[in-house]
Scaffold this motif. Structure first.
Motif, short mmCIF file in Angstrom:
data_model
loop_
_atom_site.label_atom_id
_atom_site.label_comp_id
_atom_site.label_asym_id
_atom_site.label_seq_id
_atom_site.Cartn_x
_atom_site.Cartn_y
_atom_site.Cartn_z
N HIS A 6 21.83 -29.50 26.72
CA HIS A 6 21.35 -28.13 26.90
C HIS A 6 21.99 -27.21 25.86
CE1 HIS A 6 20.02 -24.45 28.86
NE2 HIS A 6 21.24 -23.98 28.65
N PHE A 7 21.17 -26.31 25.32
CA PHE A 7 21.65 -25.36 24.32
C PHE A 7 21.06 -23.99 24.59
CE2 PHE A 7 21.22 -29.55 22.48
CZ PHE A 7 22.47 -29.77 21.93
N ASP A 8 21.85 -22.97 24.37
CA ASP A 8 21.36 -21.60 24.35
C ASP A 8 21.13 -21.23 22.90
OD1 ASP A 8 21.48 -21.04 27.16
OD2 ASP A 8 23.66 -20.91 26.97
N ASP A 22 20.54 -18.34 20.27
CA ASP A 22 20.81 -16.92 20.10
C ASP A 22 19.72 -16.28 19.25
OD1 ASP A 22 22.13 -14.49 20.15
OD2 ASP A 22 23.67 -15.08 18.71
N GLU A 25 13.44 -24.12 17.34
CA GLU A 25 14.63 -23.28 17.41
C GLU A 25 14.48 -22.04 16.51
OE1 GLU A 25 19.44 -24.00 16.83
OE2 GLU A 25 18.06 -25.67 16.48
N GLY A 33 16.42 -18.18 23.35
CA GLY A 33 15.93 -18.88 24.54
C GLY A 33 16.84 -20.06 24.83
N THR A 34 16.26 -21.08 25.44
CA THR A 34 17.03 -22.29 25.75
C THR A 34 16.31 -23.51 25.19
OG1 THR A 34 15.93 -22.59 27.89
CG2 THR A 34 18.00 -21.33 27.88
N ASP A 59 16.41 -27.72 25.85
CA ASP A 59 16.89 -28.88 26.59
C ASP A 59 16.29 -30.12 25.97
OD1 ASP A 59 18.49 -27.84 28.93
OD2 ASP A 59 16.65 -26.67 29.14
N ASP A 112 11.51 -19.58 26.29
CA ASP A 112 11.96 -18.23 25.95
C ASP A 112 11.24 -17.21 26.81
OD1 ASP A 112 9.53 -17.00 24.61
OD2 ASP A 112 9.81 -18.68 23.25
N THR A 123 6.96 -21.66 26.93
CA THR A 123 7.69 -22.92 27.08
C THR A 123 6.91 -23.98 26.32
OG1 THR A 123 8.56 -22.32 29.25
CG2 THR A 123 8.56 -24.66 28.70
#
Length: 141
Positions: free
Chosen positions: A8-10, A12, A51, A61-62, A64, A78, A133
């Motif tokens: 999982h990543f956030d 920025d 990304e 956003g995120t 996964d 997002d 998404t």
């Protein structure tokens, strides 16, 4: 690998300095798992494109990444403006990026087309004003 692994990543938003860090980390993780360079390349390109799109268009956003024995799934989510016309956005060269983003070397209109090109499936769930998404899958077999 009998169970799935989840990374999982956030992401920025509006931060081009950290843009690409999640896809770089996924590339390292997949190498450690011993996956083929061809698979790693496909996943890395698709994830990087997504990304960057989140940074440019959606204030982050995120991300996964789910790794199973059969496939790698990338889920990018997002709460940005959504995609007004998915069909148009899928056309190579179409971009809604601002001139300032383009001056940084981004926004060439290849994000979504490359995400489709480098994955086995691409699903876009978007609602204008609510977010997007994107679920991509790269098969391992």
């Amino acid at each position: 690998m009998s169970d799935s692994l989840v990374f999982h990543f956030d992401v920025d938003g509006d931060n081009f300095t950290s843009a690409g860090q999640a896809s770089t980390q996924v590339k390292k993780n997949l190498r450690q798992l011993g996956l083929s360079p061809a698979i790693i390349r496909r996943v890395s390109i698709a994830m990087y494109e997504g990304e960057i799109n989140m940074v440019i268009h959606a204030n982050g956003g995120t991300a996964d990444v789910v790794v199973t024995e059969e496939y790698i799934e990338i889920i990018l989510a997002d709460t940005g403006p959504g995609i007004k016309n998915v069909e148009q956005a899928m056309q190579e060269g179409f971009s809604t990026a601002t001139d300032s983003i383009r001056s940084l070397g981004f926004g060439a209109g290849m994000g979504l087309p490359n995400m489709k090109r480098y994955t086995d499936s691409l699903d876009i769930d978007t609602v204008v004003g609510e977010g997007t998404t994107i679920t991509m899958r790269v098969n391992l077999g």
